[in-house]
Design a protein around this motif. Sequence first.
Motif, short mmCIF file in Angstrom:
data_model
loop_
_atom_site.label_atom_id
_atom_site.label_comp_id
_atom_site.label_asym_id
_atom_site.label_seq_id
_atom_site.Cartn_x
_atom_site.Cartn_y
_atom_site.Cartn_z
N ALA A 90 0.88 -1.06 0.23
CA ALA A 90 0.16 -0.02 -0.27
C ALA A 90 1.14 1.63 0.13
CB ALA A 90 -1.28 -0.20 1.33
N TYR A 91 2.16 1.36 0.30
CA TYR A 91 2.95 2.33 0.26
C TYR A 91 3.83 2.64 -0.32
CZ TYR A 91 6.77 4.99 2.28
OH TYR A 91 7.31 6.95 2.78
N GLN A 92 3.98 1.35 -1.68
CA GLN A 92 4.25 1.89 -2.48
C GLN A 92 3.47 1.89 -4.04
OE1 GLN A 92 7.66 1.70 -2.86
NE2 GLN A 92 8.65 0.37 -3.44
N ASP A 93 1.87 1.66 -3.93
CA ASP A 93 1.22 1.82 -5.05
C ASP A 93 0.01 3.41 -4.14
OD1 ASP A 93 2.14 0.51 -5.66
OD2 ASP A 93 0.55 -0.74 -6.33
N SER A 94 1.26 4.23 -3.32
CA SER A 94 0.15 4.76 -2.56
C SER A 94 -1.89 4.70 -2.63
CB SER A 94 0.31 6.16 -3.26
OG SER A 94 1.27 6.34 -3.90
N VAL A 95 -2.13 3.73 -1.57
CA VAL A 95 -3.56 3.44 -0.76
C VAL A 95 -3.42 3.54 -0.43
CG1 VAL A 95 -5.08 0.75 -1.16
CG2 VAL A 95 -2.68 1.10 -2.80
N PRO A 96 -4.98 4.06 0.26
CA PRO A 96 -4.88 4.80 1.84
C PRO A 96 -5.80 3.59 2.95
CG PRO A 96 -6.93 4.60 0.24
CD PRO A 96 -5.51 4.53 -0.06
N MET A 97 -4.94 2.94 3.91
CA MET A 97 -4.82 2.12 4.89
C MET A 97 -5.38 2.44 5.75
SD MET A 97 -2.95 -1.38 4.89
CE MET A 97 -3.21 -2.26 2.86
N LEU A 98 -6.02 2.14 6.67
CA LEU A 98 -6.05 2.23 8.49
C LEU A 98 -5.92 0.71 8.99
CD1 LEU A 98 -5.97 4.25 10.70
CD2 LEU A 98 -7.87 3.81 10.43
N VAL A 99 -4.00 1.34 9.41
CA VAL A 99 -4.61 -0.68 10.40
C VAL A 99 -4.23 -0.41 11.92
CG1 VAL A 99 -2.60 -1.97 11.19
CG2 VAL A 99 -3.07 -1.41 8.71
N ILE A 100 -5.08 -0.41 12.25
CA ILE A 100 -5.42 -0.61 13.82
C ILE A 100 -5.00 -1.67 14.79
CG2 ILE A 100 -7.29 0.38 16.14
CD1 ILE A 100 -9.15 2.10 13.79
N LEU A 153 -4.75 10.47 5.51
CA LEU A 153 -5.31 9.95 4.67
C LEU A 153 -6.09 10.60 3.42
CD1 LEU A 153 -6.65 6.85 6.71
CD2 LEU A 153 -5.05 6.65 5.28
N GLN A 154 -6.99 11.42 3.60
CA GLN A 154 -7.53 12.19 2.51
C GLN A 154 -6.74 13.57 2.16
OE1 GLN A 154 -12.19 12.63 3.37
NE2 GLN A 154 -10.41 12.78 6.22
N SER A 155 -5.63 13.69 2.65
CA SER A 155 -4.88 15.14 2.32
C SER A 155 -3.91 14.98 1.42
CB SER A 155 -5.17 15.77 3.36
OG SER A 155 -6.02 16.17 4.31
N ARG A 156 -3.01 14.03 1.43
CA ARG A 156 -2.13 14.42 0.80
C ARG A 156 -1.46 12.45 0.55
NH1 ARG A 156 2.96 12.68 5.85
NH2 ARG A 156 4.01 11.64 3.61
N ARG A 157 -0.78 12.40 -0.07
CA ARG A 157 -0.40 11.15 -1.09
C ARG A 157 -0.57 9.93 -0.63
NH1 ARG A 157 5.22 7.78 -2.52
NH2 ARG A 157 4.49 6.65 -3.31
N PRO A 158 -1.74 9.00 -0.75
CA PRO A 158 -2.97 7.99 0.54
C PRO A 158 -1.31 6.85 0.58
CG PRO A 158 -3.24 8.29 -0.97
CD PRO A 158 -2.19 9.36 -1.82
N GLY A 159 -0.84 6.31 1.32
CA GLY A 159 -0.01 5.06 1.91
C GLY A 159 -1.03 4.37 3.23
N PRO A 160 -0.39 4.04 4.03
CA PRO A 160 -0.80 2.58 5.10
C PRO A 160 -0.50 4.23 6.93
CG PRO A 160 0.97 1.83 4.83
CD PRO A 160 0.84 3.38 3.91
#
Length: 537
Positions: A90-100, A153-160
């Motif tokens: 997700a970091y490499q492909d800029s995917v928004p992910m929230l890990v709790i 998650l919504q305001s910059r390049r997405p990622g985890p």
Amino acid sequence: MGVVTKTVGEALIDILEANGVEAVFGIPGVHTVELYRGLAASEIRHITPRHEQGAGFMADGYARVTGKPGVALVITGPGLTNTITAMAQAYQDSVPMLVISGVNARASLGHGRGKLHELPDQRAMMAPLALMTHTLLEPSDLPAVMERAFAILQSRRPGPVHIEIPTDVMVEKIAVGDLRPSKACGPRAAQAQVLELVEKCRKAQRPAVLCGGGSVAAADKIRLLAERIDAPLITTVNARGMFAGHPLSVPASPSLAAVRDLLAASDLVIALGTQMGQTDYDMYADGGFPELADLVRVDIDADQLARGPEAALPVLSSVDQLLDDLLPLLEGPGTEADGAARAKACREAVSTWLSPKMQAEIGVLETIRETLPGCIIVGDSTQAIYSGNLSFEAGRPHGWFNAATGFGALGYGPPAAIGASIGEPETPVICLVGDGGLQFSLAEIGSARDCGARVIFLVWNNDGYGEIRTYMLDCGIEPEGVTPSAPDFGKIADAYGLPSVRLDDVSELGAALKRFSDLPGPSLIEIHETGTRGATA
């Protein structure tokens, strides 16, 4: 609702709901059970994978299809370390992910007393792979921490993003007031930069537009831009399907000579939401990507603008906001428009370059697209996916993504396809996965059955790691370690209660897809590279 008192675990679920979370992916354990206290009474659906890596990949697939952050809920220690690979993808492909995740009680942190699932410093371990990582030491900080997480998650390049909650904090009670979703506040280009880009567009005789995964949400506006400046639209892997059937569309990799020639001959190249990394722009690592005469790079991440090719005009902005400012200032093309002819010539040159084997594999992809219009094709690292990444037009935005770019994790396809199906439950999802890659996450077939995901697992069986075997031979290396035995996939499907078929001829694929796409749950189709006639040249 006014102010109420709830446990941190219950309040967390309320906050997720307030931010539009529809599903969470996770495996409950002693170290997260208190986070589940309010889940059953909520509107959030819980999906249980067979492995926490699957939870992360499911969250990834869900996020790519919906545009919303995918949420994974995992235990401390091994649960979180199992999720790291998915976070890296997700970091490499800029995917928004929230890990709790959970973490051990506050008093035990950093002491190394051998607590169950203990890590020396869990938060520090996650920091290199997360846009933000936070340990919730003060229970009352939960609303503010989660607001910051969703804003990032919504305001910059997405990622985890990673939030860890100690087990003793989960049960603490806090006052919770009215909850509202976090607001996005991405960067916007300065007016002077917009005007400079307008002037460049007016002067350009042979412009081109490069589209990356960060531009997909603005597909309609980008199409208008291309039509007004008469520019071919070149889409990277994560942007495929944005302009399906459009005469300006060039759905081919910038690693190919024909695409590079088109770009090198352009007097203006506008790169939108693309990191211009190796897996898209230099797939064969030959260093042959050309220097561009006038490159404009538009990205939401300032650090990204400082990497890769130097731009004559770097623009820090979301693609959507830039086009809102730019389009009203641009007029249509003049009478000498030749963008469609340039795009067509490039597509034809790419087609001529493709080997018969690649063309046969792309033909399978085209059969999927034409048989199931609007479907989503989720791929693992396998032969037909590699060919499609070189040149294939998906039928829709968010209709083609895979793990053969960026981090390149095997086993991604099956759980990511399940996540995509949860995000669009009425849409057929095709998981194109090799026999080797499927064995990385074979058990997720059971997860698909449990949640009724409409996933057709299309197994491309080449008796091992075919791509690596070919690469070793090309390098003059005797192949070793590339022929792991595969199970009988039909029997595996039977064991999980899935309908399945192994094709004798690739011409049978369309009928099998139609039959299985009408089912309410998952199914499996096997294509054998040499045993199925017509699968490859």
